[in-house]
Design a protein around this motif. Structure first.
Motif, PDB file in Angstrom:
ATOM      1  N   UNK A  13       3.764  23.505  -4.454  1.00  0.00           N
ATOM      2  CA  UNK A  13       3.746  22.507  -3.383  1.00  0.00           C
ATOM      3  C   UNK A  13       5.007  21.652  -3.414  1.00  0.00           C
ATOM      4  N   UNK A  14       5.408  21.245  -4.607  1.00  0.00           N
ATOM      5  CA  UNK A  14       6.621  20.436  -4.736  1.00  0.00           C
ATOM      6  C   UNK A  14       7.866  21.206  -4.343  1.00  0.00           C
ATOM      7  N   UNK A  15       7.931  22.465  -4.770  1.00  0.00           N
ATOM      8  CA  UNK A  15       9.085  23.298  -4.418  1.00  0.00           C
ATOM      9  C   UNK A  15       9.164  23.537  -2.918  1.00  0.00           C
ATOM     10  N   UNK A  16       8.025  23.776  -2.286  1.00  0.00           N
ATOM     11  CA  UNK A  16       8.006  23.999  -0.845  1.00  0.00           C
ATOM     12  C   UNK A  16       8.501  22.767  -0.100  1.00  0.00           C
ATOM     13  N   UNK A  17       8.081  21.605  -0.542  1.00  0.00           N
ATOM     14  CA  UNK A  17       8.545  20.356   0.088  1.00  0.00           C
ATOM     15  C   UNK A  17      10.055  20.199  -0.049  1.00  0.00           C
ATOM     16  N   UNK A  18      10.583  20.517  -1.222  1.00  0.00           N
ATOM     17  CA  UNK A  18      12.026  20.410  -1.453  1.00  0.00           C
ATOM     18  C   UNK A  18      12.803  21.376  -0.564  1.00  0.00           C
ATOM     19  N   UNK A  19      12.319  22.612  -0.466  1.00  0.00           N
ATOM     20  CA  UNK A  19      13.018  23.625   0.332  1.00  0.00           C
ATOM     21  C   UNK A  19      12.968  23.269   1.808  1.00  0.00           C
ATOM     22  N   UNK A  20      11.817  22.822   2.278  1.00  0.00           N
ATOM     23  CA  UNK A  20      11.705  22.414   3.683  1.00  0.00           C
ATOM     24  C   UNK A  20      12.669  21.273   3.992  1.00  0.00           C
ATOM     25  N   UNK A  21      12.769  20.329   3.082  1.00  0.00           N
ATOM     26  CA  UNK A  21      13.689  19.214   3.290  1.00  0.00           C
ATOM     27  C   UNK A  21      15.133  19.705   3.317  1.00  0.00           C
ATOM     28  N   UNK A  22      15.461  20.650   2.453  1.00  0.00           N
ATOM     29  CA  UNK A  22      16.809  21.202   2.385  1.00  0.00           C
ATOM     30  C   UNK A  22      17.178  21.919   3.683  1.00  0.00           C
TER      31      UNK A  22
END
Length: 222
Positions: A13-22
């Motif tokens: 979940x944390x990684x997905x949030x980071x990638x979406x933000x990127x």
């Protein structure tokens, strides 16, 4: 495969949030990843390649745009000819994005065709759609298959954009029909991966270094 270790990350979940933000993808939007294979006949002359996006982005945006965005991961030889102007905020060209595993991770559904990407994406156990508008040509004259493609792949084989959209709009119910086939696919092609392949490779190539790393991690944990 070490490249698939990311798909077994604990903090997805944390990684997905980071990638979406990127990628500047709205956090509340679901993600469709379109990653087709390279077709050998997509050329005009030596070193010059044409590009024909068979998915109708206008129709997809009109029907799916409130809930979804689309990531387009094309072969580098044709990506430079892709024009998605007019679809800003819905279609994203991620052809040059460094790690495709991160694109898998952030995607809720994969649209592909004969590309090997579906072997990797399957580890996430998320829906896959096979947009095979040129199946007969690909199978008979372009490349062919080394297994029974239609019998093995764990998702629908669709040929029109409206079929793809219809499936996505009802994906929770429609994908249930492929669960048994998906389970067989996972057992056949994905059962050896557990998220620690990189660690095992390092242990084989550099046994002393790998052992030191494990001991250091154990000490830190204690």
């Amino acid at each position: 495969y070490p490249r698939n270790d990311l798909l077994y990350a604990d903090d997805q979940a944390g990684l997905i949030s980071e990638i979406k933000a990127r990628l500047d993808i709205p956090a509340d939007k679901k993600v469709v990843l379109y990653a087709p294979t390279w077709r050998d006949d997509e050329f005009i002359a030596r070193g010059k390649y044409r590009f024909d996006l068979q998915l109708d982005l206008n129709e997809m945006q009109a029907r799916l745009g409130d809930d979804y965005v689309v990531l387009l991961r094309m072969h580098y030889l044709i990506a430079q000819n892709m024009d998605i102007s007019g679809h800003e905020g819905f279609a994203y060209d991620v052809s040059s994005y460094g790690d495709i595993a991160e694109l898998y991770l952030v995607s809720d559904v994969l649209i592909t065709d004969y590309s090997s990407v579906f072997f990797d994406y399957a580890h996430l156990q998320r829906p896959m759609i096979f947009f095979t508008y040129d199946l007969e040509k690909y199978a008979s004259t372009l490349r062919g298959f080394y297994f029974d493609f239609e019998a093995v792949v764990p998702g629908p084989l669709l040929k029109e954009t409206d079929q793809v959209i219809d499936y996505i709009e009802q994906i929770d119910t429609k994908s249930v029909a492929y669960q048994e086939k998906y389970d067989r696919f996972l057992e056949r092609f994905c059962s050896l991966d557990d998220g620690t392949a990189s660690e095992r490779v390092l242990a084989e190539l550099f046994p002393s270094t790998a052992q030191s790393t494990i001991e250091d991690e154990t000490t830190e944990t204690e």
